[in-house]
Design a protein around this motif. Structure first.
Motif, PDB file in Angstrom:
ATOM      1  N   SER A 255      46.109   3.098  14.224  1.00  0.00           N
ATOM      2  CA  SER A 255      45.789   4.523  14.193  1.00  0.00           C
ATOM      3  C   SER A 255      46.255   5.166  12.893  1.00  0.00           C
ATOM      4  O   SER A 255      45.534   5.988  12.305  1.00  0.00           O
ATOM      5  N   ASP A 256      47.430   4.800  12.403  1.00  0.00           N
ATOM      6  CA  ASP A 256      47.894   5.324  11.115  1.00  0.00           C
ATOM      7  C   ASP A 256      46.972   4.850   9.993  1.00  0.00           C
ATOM      8  O   ASP A 256      46.662   5.607   9.062  1.00  0.00           O
ATOM      9  N   GLY A 257      46.533   3.606  10.075  1.00  0.00           N
ATOM     10  CA  GLY A 257      45.613   3.071   9.084  1.00  0.00           C
ATOM     11  C   GLY A 257      44.272   3.779   9.094  1.00  0.00           C
ATOM     12  O   GLY A 257      43.721   4.122   8.043  1.00  0.00           O
ATOM     13  N   ASP A 258      43.746   4.042  10.284  1.00  0.00           N
ATOM     14  CA  ASP A 258      42.461   4.745  10.395  1.00  0.00           C
ATOM     15  C   ASP A 258      42.540   6.141   9.780  1.00  0.00           C
ATOM     16  O   ASP A 258      41.621   6.582   9.085  1.00  0.00           O
ATOM     17  N   ILE A 259      43.639   6.834  10.039  1.00  0.00           N
ATOM     18  CA  ILE A 259      43.819   8.179   9.493  1.00  0.00           C
ATOM     19  C   ILE A 259      43.947   8.125   7.978  1.00  0.00           C
ATOM     20  O   ILE A 259      43.364   8.948   7.263  1.00  0.00           O
ATOM     21  N   ALA A 260      44.682   7.152   7.471  1.00  0.00           N
ATOM     22  CA  ALA A 260      44.855   7.033   6.022  1.00  0.00           C
ATOM     23  C   ALA A 260      43.528   6.734   5.328  1.00  0.00           C
ATOM     24  O   ALA A 260      43.246   7.285   4.261  1.00  0.00           O
ATOM     25  N   VAL A 261      42.702   5.882   5.926  1.00  0.00           N
ATOM     26  CA  VAL A 261      41.392   5.578   5.334  1.00  0.00           C
ATOM     27  C   VAL A 261      40.524   6.834   5.322  1.00  0.00           C
ATOM     28  O   VAL A 261      39.850   7.133   4.326  1.00  0.00           O
ATOM     29  N   ALA A 262      40.565   7.597   6.395  1.00  0.00           N
ATOM     30  CA  ALA A 262      39.801   8.850   6.439  1.00  0.00           C
ATOM     31  C   ALA A 262      40.306   9.826   5.377  1.00  0.00           C
ATOM     32  O   ALA A 262      39.511  10.476   4.684  1.00  0.00           O
ATOM     33  N   ALA A 263      41.620   9.930   5.237  1.00  0.00           N
ATOM     34  CA  ALA A 263      42.195  10.812   4.216  1.00  0.00           C
ATOM     35  C   ALA A 263      41.782  10.350   2.824  1.00  0.00           C
ATOM     36  O   ALA A 263      41.413  11.168   1.966  1.00  0.00           O
ATOM     37  N   ALA A 264      41.822   9.046   2.583  1.00  0.00           N
ATOM     38  CA  ALA A 264      41.402   8.509   1.283  1.00  0.00           C
ATOM     39  C   ALA A 264      39.926   8.803   1.033  1.00  0.00           C
ATOM     40  O   ALA A 264      39.525   9.099  -0.102  1.00  0.00           O
TER      41      ALA A 264
END
Length: 137
Positions: free
Chosen positions: A50-59
């Protein structure tokens, strides 16, 4: 897993992050994007999906403001505009993508288990990297 495709907003967690951004005041959105990127960079142990998914979206939101950057998803990305983001988010976004796609990351492991989708996911991340590495205007 709540994932329907390999794009940055192709999962429930990223779509929820976009909705959370829409709930923030315009001037609070850059800080939320920065926090999402920094969260994965500060995680030294196993990185949760979930942290990874959010970071990819932010990127992806940072990359969307770069020359030639792919636009954020018109349906699952934020409905409200994202203000101009500072250029110092670009290296953070690049580092976050590397962390999510690297070892000790649940996202990387889950995509690797999916077979051919791993290559497609990496191709999506590479599009973001390319935009993030472009010279600022």
């Amino acid at each position: 897993m709540g994932t329907w495709d390999v794009t940055p907003f192709g999962n429930d967690t990223a779509a929820d992050f976009a909705g959370d951004l829409d709930d923030l005041a315009l001037d609070e959105r850059p800080a939320a994007i920065r926090a999402a990127l920094e969260a994965v960079l500060h995680e030294t142990d196993y990185l949760d999906r979930s942290d990874g998914d959010i970071a990819v979206a932010a990127a992806a939101l940072v990359a969307a403001q770069c020359p030639g950057g792919p636009p954020a998803h018109p349906i699952y990305g934020p409905d409200q505009p994202v203000p101009d983001l500072p250029d110092d988010l670009r290296p953070l976004a690049l580092a976050a993508l590397d962390r999510v796609a690297g070892p000790n990351s649940e996202s990387q492991e889950l995509w690797a288990e999916s077979g051919d989708s791993l290559k497609e996911w990496h191709a999506e991340l590479d599009k973001l990297r390319k935009a993030l590495q472009a010279e600022p205007n």
